[in-house]
Design a protein around this motif. Structure first.
Motif, short mmCIF file in Angstrom:
data_model
loop_
_atom_site.label_atom_id
_atom_site.label_comp_id
_atom_site.label_asym_id
_atom_site.label_seq_id
_atom_site.Cartn_x
_atom_site.Cartn_y
_atom_site.Cartn_z
N CYS A 1 0.86 -1.19 0.00
CA CYS A 1 0.00 0.00 0.00
C CYS A 1 0.90 1.24 0.00
O CYS A 1 1.75 1.37 0.87
N CYS B 1 0.08 3.69 3.23
CA CYS B 1 0.58 3.41 4.59
C CYS B 1 1.83 2.54 4.61
O CYS B 1 2.35 2.25 5.68
N CYS C 1 -6.48 -2.52 1.15
CA CYS C 1 -5.57 -2.39 2.30
C CYS C 1 -6.36 -2.39 3.60
O CYS C 1 -7.17 -1.49 3.83
N CYS D 1 -5.04 0.78 6.49
CA CYS D 1 -5.45 2.19 6.51
C CYS D 1 -6.92 2.33 6.08
O CYS D 1 -7.32 3.38 5.59
ZN LIG Z 1 -2.76 1.14 3.47
#
Ligand SMILES: [Zn+2]
Length: 290
Positions: A41, A44, A61, A64
């Motif tokens: 990701c 994050c 993801c 986050c």
């Molecule tokens: Zn993420």
């Protein structure tokens, strides 16, 4: 459709919306980069296992998710910063810094010009916020952007009126998880460190108050979000009363960081140091006295 924020605020768009954006003016990054057996990701920086794939093969993801769902078909888009132009800024704070506070304030401005980050290690009650005013003024007057962030919302709520008082003519926005007001672009932002995840290459000066407070200190996501939110040429200032050994070790190792210490509170009296005194049979003596 995207809103025209000019300040690096990240919007999540699909590929059709992205095609309408000029690559000269926008940072356009895939939100999730699939690899052979997992994905990364970019918001994050966490590794996503194959367990987090949707039925159509897209990754999402889980780390986050609370900031809005991202899938491997989304893009993180933010406007590239405009050229900074000098402007008139008024510092409306009428107080006076003590000699020691002034020394730190001067040091901060000096380090900023040298492109050096600073850790301010000052006791609680040293007047850390006031010491920041000259630097914030300097950066704003250059037409640049400043963010004051803290892991704690109560610290952000306390900072807002003090910063408003010091810069009465500046638009200041307070951004936190439960804020009901829609985000507005300003040159001076106060936010929780979690909200930094919404910015990319955005700030020329990023100040983190209470850098050793939970959950910032050991949270990789928040540390990554801080780095992403700062411009490549941006400067960080960390404030703490109680730096951990880990933080001190990291900062001392980093040549681009300077440490400023202030062991005095604003009234210039040192912090009381508890002393150990051995007092034999104190319970008996106390009872005898009664
Ligand atoms: Zn993420």
């Amino acid at each position: 459709m995207q809103t025209m924020y000019e300040d690096g605020y990240v919007q999540v768009l699909d590929s059709t919306q992205c095609q309408q954006l000029s690559k000269d003016q926008w940072f356009i990054r895939p939100a999730i980069i699939p690899q052979k057996f997992n994905a990364i990701c970019t918001r994050c920086n966490q590794l996503i296992s194959a367990d987090y794939q949707l039925a159509d093969g897209r990754y999402y993801c889980p780390f986050c998710l609370s900031f809005g769902r991202l899938t491997s078909r989304d893009y993180l888009c933010s406007k590239k910063p405009r050229e900074a132009t000098k402007r008139i800024v008024e510092l409306t704070w009428m107080g006076q810094l003590t000699r020691y506070q002034q020394h730190i304030a001067d040091q901060l401005c000096h380090n900023y010009l040298l492109q050096q980050h600073t850790l301010i290690w000052a006791v609680t009650g040293a007047g850390k916020t006031e010491m920041l005013f000259p630097l914030i003024y300097q950066v704003l007057a250059e037409g640049k952007r400043v963010c004051l962030a803290s892991p704690r919302i109560d610290v952000c709520l306390e900072l807002l009126p003090r910063i408003q008082q010091a810069f009465q003519k500046e638009a200041i926005f307070l951004l936190y998880g439960d804020s009901e007001e829609a985000y507005q672009e300003t040159n001076l932002l106060i936010c929780t460190t979690h909200q930094l995840i919404h910015f990319y290459q955005s700030f020329d000066l990023l100040i983190i108050d209470e850098v050793d407070a939970f959950p910032y200190a050991d949270d990789l996501l928040l540390n990554y979000a801080t780095k992403q939110a700062l411009k490549v040429t941006g400067i960080q200032v960390f404030l703490t009363a109680t730096p951990s050994n880990r933080l001190l070790k990291e900062v001392k190792k980093d040549q681009s960081f300077a440490i400023c210490k202030l062991p005095l509170r604003f009234h210039q009296r040192p912090l009381l140091q508890p002393k150990c005194i051995w007092f034999n049979q104190w319970v008996t003596k106390l009872l005898q006295q009664i």
